[in-house]
Scaffold this active site. Structure first.
Site, PDB file in Angstrom:
ATOM      1  N   THR A 217       3.025   4.612   1.082  1.00 22.23           N
ATOM      2  CA  THR A 217       4.170   4.858   1.975  1.00 22.23           C
ATOM      3  C   THR A 217       3.674   5.392   3.323  1.00 22.23           C
ATOM      4  O   THR A 217       4.188   5.015   4.383  1.00 22.23           O
ATOM      5  CB  THR A 217       5.133   5.847   1.304  1.00 22.23           C
ATOM      6  OG1 THR A 217       5.545   5.260   0.059  1.00 22.23           O
ATOM      7  CG2 THR A 217       6.354   6.129   2.153  1.00 22.23           C
TER       8      THR A 217
ATOM      9  N   GLY B 216       0.835  -1.206   0.000  1.00 21.94           N
ATOM     10  CA  GLY B 216       0.000   0.000   0.000  1.00 21.94           C
ATOM     11  C   GLY B 216       0.862   1.244   0.000  1.00 21.94           C
ATOM     12  O   GLY B 216       2.033   1.208  -0.379  1.00 21.94           O
TER      13      GLY B 216
ATOM     14  N   VAL C 261       0.781   4.830   4.939  1.00 17.16           N
ATOM     15  CA  VAL C 261       0.244   3.766   5.797  1.00 17.16           C
ATOM     16  C   VAL C 261       1.336   2.741   6.131  1.00 17.16           C
ATOM     17  O   VAL C 261       1.341   2.161   7.219  1.00 17.16           O
ATOM     18  CB  VAL C 261      -1.003   3.108   5.149  1.00 17.16           C
ATOM     19  CG1 VAL C 261      -1.500   1.943   5.988  1.00 17.16           C
ATOM     20  CG2 VAL C 261      -2.116   4.138   4.973  1.00 17.16           C
ATOM     21  N   GLY C 262       2.299   2.591   5.225  1.00 18.53           N
ATOM     22  CA  GLY C 262       3.423   1.692   5.502  1.00 18.53           C
ATOM     23  C   GLY C 262       4.129   2.087   6.795  1.00 18.53           C
ATOM     24  O   GLY C 262       4.534   1.222   7.586  1.00 18.53           O
TER      25      GLY C 262
ATOM     26  N   CYS D 299       1.401   0.346  -9.158  1.00 24.49           N
ATOM     27  CA  CYS D 299       2.473   0.920  -8.322  1.00 24.49           C
ATOM     28  C   CYS D 299       3.725   1.229  -9.128  1.00 24.49           C
ATOM     29  O   CYS D 299       4.465   2.141  -8.790  1.00 24.49           O
ATOM     30  CB  CYS D 299       2.797  -0.015  -7.168  1.00 24.49           C
ATOM     31  SG  CYS D 299       3.231  -1.677  -7.721  1.00 24.49           S
TER      32      CYS D 299
ATOM     33  N   GLU E 179       5.704  -3.217   0.830  1.00 24.51           N
ATOM     34  CA  GLU E 179       5.674  -2.990  -0.625  1.00 24.51           C
ATOM     35  C   GLU E 179       4.938  -1.678  -0.845  1.00 24.51           C
ATOM     36  O   GLU E 179       3.702  -1.637  -0.819  1.00 24.51           O
ATOM     37  CB  GLU E 179       4.950  -4.158  -1.316  1.00 24.51           C
ATOM     38  CG  GLU E 179       5.659  -5.491  -1.204  1.00 24.51           C
ATOM     39  CD  GLU E 179       6.860  -5.614  -2.149  1.00 24.51           C
ATOM     40  OE1 GLU E 179       6.963  -4.813  -3.098  1.00 24.51           O
ATOM     41  OE2 GLU E 179       7.699  -6.494  -1.923  1.00 24.51           O
TER      42      GLU E 179
HETATM   43  P1  NAD Z   1      -3.423   2.202   1.393  1.00 28.19           P
HETATM   44  O1  NAD Z   1      -2.164   2.351   2.087  1.00 28.19           O
HETATM   45  O2  NAD Z   1      -4.470   3.238   1.517  1.00 28.19           O
HETATM   46  O3  NAD Z   1      -4.158   0.821   1.814  1.00 28.19           O
HETATM   47  C1  NAD Z   1      -3.536  -0.429   1.765  1.00 28.19           C
HETATM   48  C2  NAD Z   1      -4.052  -1.287   2.867  1.00 28.19           C
HETATM   49  O4  NAD Z   1      -3.816  -0.668   4.096  1.00 28.19           O
HETATM   50  C3  NAD Z   1      -5.551  -1.565   2.793  1.00 28.19           C
HETATM   51  O5  NAD Z   1      -5.787  -2.942   3.049  1.00 28.19           O
HETATM   52  C4  NAD Z   1      -6.126  -0.695   3.870  1.00 28.19           C
HETATM   53  O6  NAD Z   1      -7.277  -1.236   4.490  1.00 28.19           O
HETATM   54  C5  NAD Z   1      -5.008  -0.593   4.865  1.00 28.19           C
HETATM   55  N1  NAD Z   1      -5.012   0.686   5.562  1.00 28.19           N
HETATM   56  C6  NAD Z   1      -5.334   1.908   5.046  1.00 28.19           C
HETATM   57  N2  NAD Z   1      -5.202   2.874   5.978  1.00 28.19           N
HETATM   58  C7  NAD Z   1      -4.782   2.245   7.101  1.00 28.19           C
HETATM   59  C8  NAD Z   1      -4.470   2.697   8.415  1.00 28.19           C
HETATM   60  N3  NAD Z   1      -4.557   3.976   8.763  1.00 28.19           N
HETATM   61  N4  NAD Z   1      -4.074   1.777   9.318  1.00 28.19           N
HETATM   62  C9  NAD Z   1      -3.965   0.466   8.995  1.00 28.19           C
HETATM   63  N5  NAD Z   1      -4.270  -0.009   7.767  1.00 28.19           N
HETATM   64  C10 NAD Z   1      -4.679   0.854   6.838  1.00 28.19           C
HETATM   65  O7  NAD Z   1      -2.943   1.975  -0.065  1.00 28.19           O
HETATM   66  P2  NAD Z   1      -3.813   1.844  -1.291  1.00 28.19           P
HETATM   67  O8  NAD Z   1      -4.462   3.146  -1.587  1.00 28.19           O
HETATM   68  O9  NAD Z   1      -4.684   0.631  -1.129  1.00 28.19           O
HETATM   69  O10 NAD Z   1      -2.736   1.521  -2.410  1.00 28.19           O
HETATM   70  C11 NAD Z   1      -2.103   2.520  -3.156  1.00 28.19           C
HETATM   71  C12 NAD Z   1      -0.641   2.636  -2.814  1.00 28.19           C
HETATM   72  O11 NAD Z   1      -0.065   1.348  -2.730  1.00 28.19           O
HETATM   73  C13 NAD Z   1       0.167   3.357  -3.878  1.00 28.19           C
HETATM   74  O12 NAD Z   1       1.106   4.177  -3.254  1.00 28.19           O
HETATM   75  C14 NAD Z   1       0.874   2.247  -4.627  1.00 28.19           C
HETATM   76  O13 NAD Z   1       2.050   2.627  -5.261  1.00 28.19           O
HETATM   77  C15 NAD Z   1       1.105   1.278  -3.532  1.00 28.19           C
HETATM   78  N6  NAD Z   1       1.215  -0.064  -4.069  1.00 28.19           N
HETATM   79  C16 NAD Z   1       2.417  -0.671  -3.978  1.00 28.19           C
HETATM   80  C17 NAD Z   1       2.576  -1.931  -4.518  1.00 28.19           C
HETATM   81  C18 NAD Z   1       3.887  -2.641  -4.442  1.00 28.19           C
HETATM   82  O14 NAD Z   1       3.928  -3.832  -4.750  1.00 28.19           O
HETATM   83  N7  NAD Z   1       4.970  -1.999  -4.048  1.00 28.19           N
HETATM   84  C19 NAD Z   1       1.507  -2.557  -5.158  1.00 28.19           C
HETATM   85  C20 NAD Z   1       0.297  -1.890  -5.214  1.00 28.19           C
HETATM   86  C21 NAD Z   1       0.158  -0.644  -4.659  1.00 28.19           C
END
Ligand code: NAD
Length: 460
Positions: free
Chosen positions: A195, A193, A197-198, A249, A215
């Site tokens: 950066t 997801g 939330v990471g 991504c 990731e």
């Molecule tokens: P996101 O971070 O919003 O959500 C990802 C996951 O995190 C979801 O399951 C969500 O429920 C959970 N989440 C969201 N907010 C949270 C919080 N505050 N606390 C705990 N969990 C939470 O990301 P997204 O919008 O789903 O994805 C888009 C991003 O992900 C982009 O930056 C994209 O580049 C990246 N991405 C990376 C890869 C990779 O393999 N490196 C692949 C796909 C997407």
């Protein structure tokens, strides 16, 4: 698998921990059976999975098969085929001191792992890490993204029918529910997801010193020079930017090129777009939609004040945004600060490779770097003087599909990697083991380490 019957995180984790402690997931035969079951899941439910992906993102059959369903099937098959070999101990090199010993690395499962997926490839990003977790012998909770609800629902309905529910569970929910899950103790967390939330996930993991793979995302640059066939380059950039409507991504985020290439590239881009999607992109059945109105508004907002030279149309009622090229873009504008994650392609002028490298190195480390050049020296200098999760020369996205390469980020684009054997390794602790014999001869050879110490022993 009981996302309906058992939704309390503590109860779920404790159930899995029991199964892990009882050794349910350790035998290779068990792991292989689960992988076979997953392959059956993909084969027997292809229409349902395609419908869910169409509902969430208007994904075409072709895109859904290649980047989600077939991808997962092949990944599971590859693990099934290689698992016995991967799980064997690997014998390490021996120095003189260990010449009579056995020195090896034994892969062992971490235990109970949490996989948190993102919405853009909602099936693949939740289940490809699960393939690795299963192969390595772990129990797992999968938390698909709530922003792709149709796919999340199908995952929650299907996994319990195919996998051993004592060992694998699905948890559904948004940020607050995910945080309640993250409050539990896991032995490994695999997160895909943003950066932002990471960093939250990493903080939660830190309370128990839980190892993580993150990731994440970022702005992946794409440099084009005058040595390449510009139409082929444009076709490959268009493909990388248009699949999933740019919500990938590793989509090329922006172009770096000279003014001369810029003009040629725009013309070539228009031409290849017509060839690939026809005169009217909106009516093409092959073009995806934006996931929801929040992201639609965010992406359209990035166009504010920009000079659009191609595309630019959008329709909120259909969550449609046309592939759009912007020029004369201010490097400090929101379009160049944020990851675009949509079908907008800014062009930044860089008169030389050195200028482009300087630009890339002045920003966060990207997840992918694309170089279109037939000049070996240029390619070399980009490879050696920039840092990114991965590099793909003269194409976009395709390095992701090369199963012998690990996929992951560096710096703010992530940490850790997976795919193929690397997935197995990611979900395994490579336990170093030294096995010595215990006999009088060996003891005599090694007794030099015991006190009383003297000159002779130091020299030995
Ligand atoms: P996101 O971070 O919003 O959500 C990802 C996951 O995190 C979801 O399951 C969500 O429920 C959970 N989440 C969201 N907010 C949270 C919080 N505050 N606390 C705990 N969990 C939470 O990301 P997204 O919008 O789903 O994805 C888009 C991003 O992900 C982009 O930056 C994209 O580049 C990246 N991405 C990376 C890869 C990779 O393999 N490196 C692949 C796909 C997407």
């Amino acid at each position: 698998m009981s996302y309906t019957k058992m939704t309390h995180p503590a109860e779920m984790v404790s159930d899995l921990r029991n199964s892990f402690s009882n050794g349910v997931t350790r035998p290779l035969e068990f792991r292989k059976k689960q992988l076979e079951n997953l392959i059956r899941l993909y084969e027997e439910n292809t229409p349902v999975l395609l419908d869910a992906l169409r509902d969430d993102l208007n994904k075409s059959v072709q895109e859904s098969m290649v980047s989600e369903i077939d991808y997962l099937k092949n990944d599971a098959r590859n693990m099934l085929y290689n698992l016995s070999e991967w799980a064997k101990p690997k014998y390490a090199e021996k120095g003189l001191i260990n010449i009579l010993d056995t020195v090896k690395l034994l892969p062992e499962p971490y235990g109970v792992v949490l996989v948190i997926g993102a919405w853009n490839y909602p099936l693949q990003l939740s289940l490809a890490p699960l393939n690795g977790a299963i192969a390595a012998g772990n129990c797992a909770i999968v938390k698909p993204s709530e922003l792709a609800p149709a796919t999340a629902k199908v995952i929650a309905e299907l996994l319990p029918k195919y996998l051993d529910t004592r060992c694998f569970k699905v948890f559904l929910g948004g940020p607050s529910k995910t945080q309640s899950l993250l409050a539990e103790r896991f032995d490994y967390i695999f997160y895909t997801g943003s950066t932002r939330v990471g960093a939250i996930v990493a903080q939660c993991a830190a309370q128990y010193l839980t190892p993580t793979t993150l990731e994440l995302g970022g702005k992946s640059p794409c440099y084009i020079d005058s040595t390449v066939d510009i139409e082929i380059a444009a076709a490959r950039v268009l493909w990388g930017k248009s699949i999933n409507a740019g919500q990938t991504c590793i989509a090329p985020d922006y172009i770096l090129c000279s003014q001369e290439i810029e003009m040629k590239f725009i013309e070539a881009f228009k031409k290849v777009q017509k060839q690939q999607y026809g005169d009217d992109l909106k009516s093409s059945p092959d073009y995806c939609r934006i996931i929801n109105s929040n992201h639609f508004n965010r992406i359209v907002g990035l166009l504010k004040g920009q000079e659009v030279v191609h595309g630019g149309s959008h329709d909120a009622s259909q969550l449609f945004i046309e592939t759009t090229i912007c020029v004369n873009v201010d490097p400090d504008s929101a379009l160049m600060r944020e990851e675009i994650f949509g079908p907008i392609l800014p062009i930044i002028r860089a008169q030389s490779a050195a200028e482009a490298i300087h630009f890339i190195n002045s920003r966060e480390k990207p997840l992918a770097l694309y170089i279109f050049s037939n000049d070996k020296k240029t390619v070399d200098i980009f490879e050696k003087e920039t840092s990114s999760g991965g590099v793909c020369v003269n194409d976009t996205i395709m390095h992701f599909a090369c199963e012998s390469l690990p996929f992951g980020g560096v710096g703010s684009s992530g940490m850790g990697a997976y795919h193929g054997k690397y997935s197995f390794d990611t979900f395994s602790h490579q336990k170093p083991i030294l096995e010595k014999s215990i006999d009088k001869f060996g003891e005599m050879l090694q007794s030099v380490r015991y006190a009383p110490y003297n000159e002779g022993k130091i020299k030995a």
